[in-house]
Write an enzyme that holds these catalytic residues in place. Structure first.
Site, short mmCIF file in Angstrom:
data_model
loop_
_atom_site.label_atom_id
_atom_site.label_comp_id
_atom_site.label_asym_id
_atom_site.label_seq_id
_atom_site.Cartn_x
_atom_site.Cartn_y
_atom_site.Cartn_z
N ASP A 192 0.86 -1.17 0.00
CA ASP A 192 0.00 0.00 0.00
C ASP A 192 0.91 1.24 0.00
OD1 ASP A 192 -2.38 1.61 0.53
OD2 ASP A 192 -1.59 1.78 2.57
N ASP B 145 -0.15 5.04 0.90
CA ASP B 145 -0.44 5.90 2.06
C ASP B 145 -0.48 5.11 3.36
OD1 ASP B 145 -0.60 8.52 1.18
OD2 ASP B 145 -2.70 8.34 0.58
N ARG C 79 -0.26 10.84 2.68
CA ARG C 79 -0.15 12.00 1.78
C ARG C 79 1.23 12.64 1.76
NH1 ARG C 79 -4.54 13.03 -0.66
NH2 ARG C 79 -6.43 12.04 0.06
MG LIG Z 1 -3.11 3.14 3.17
#
Ligand SMILES: [Mg+2]
Length: 142
Positions: free
Chosen positions: A13, A15, A22
């Site tokens: 993944d 973020d 971000r």
């Molecule tokens: Mg995430």
């Protein structure tokens, strides 16, 4: 150097996993991923579009990873080449998508959760015209 292990892929993944939410990836993570790629196939899966993923993982993201799945996997790249693109609307069709969104809205409306803006964001992502997404991105900062 060890050969890459066939039939094994490590997916990450973006973020909150490879980056703080971000934020940009740290040099340590980039180096780790380069080392990992020497032994296994690696890929990333992000909810954002390719532009945002590139901002976070670097402009060379398409070269740095074997697979890049953006927009929650709806857009797929392998070795920097587009290998698949899908949208819920075209996959399900308008009628089934409407049925799904209506069900989801009713389900979420009955959830007793302290903060519902995340649920709203998920709904916006299901039907991805960019305008609601921008609204959702704004809402999540409250
Ligand atoms: Mg995430």
């Amino acid at each position: 150097m060890r050969a890459r292990k066939d039939g094994l892929i490590a997916l990450f993944d973006v973020d909150g996993t490879l980056t703080a939410p971000r934020k940009e990836c740290t040099p340590e993570i980039l180096k780790f991923m380069q080392e990992l790629r020497k032994v296994v196939t690696i890929g990333v899966v992000g909810g954002s579009d390719l532009v945002k993923i590139s901002e976070q993982l670097g402009n060379s993201v398409m070269n740095d990873y074997d697979y890049v799945f953006s927009e929650n996997g709806l857009v797929a790249h392998k070795d920097g080449k587009l290998i698949g693109k899908q949208s819920l609307k075209s996959f399900l069709g308008d009628e089934k998508l409407k049925e799904f969104i209506n069900f989801t809205l009713r389900y979420i409306a009955d959830l007793d959760i302290p903060i519902k803006r995340w649920a709203y964001q998920i709904l916006c992502c299901l039907d991805p015209p960019k305008k609601p997404l921008h609204l959702c991105n704004t809402l999540q900062h409250f």
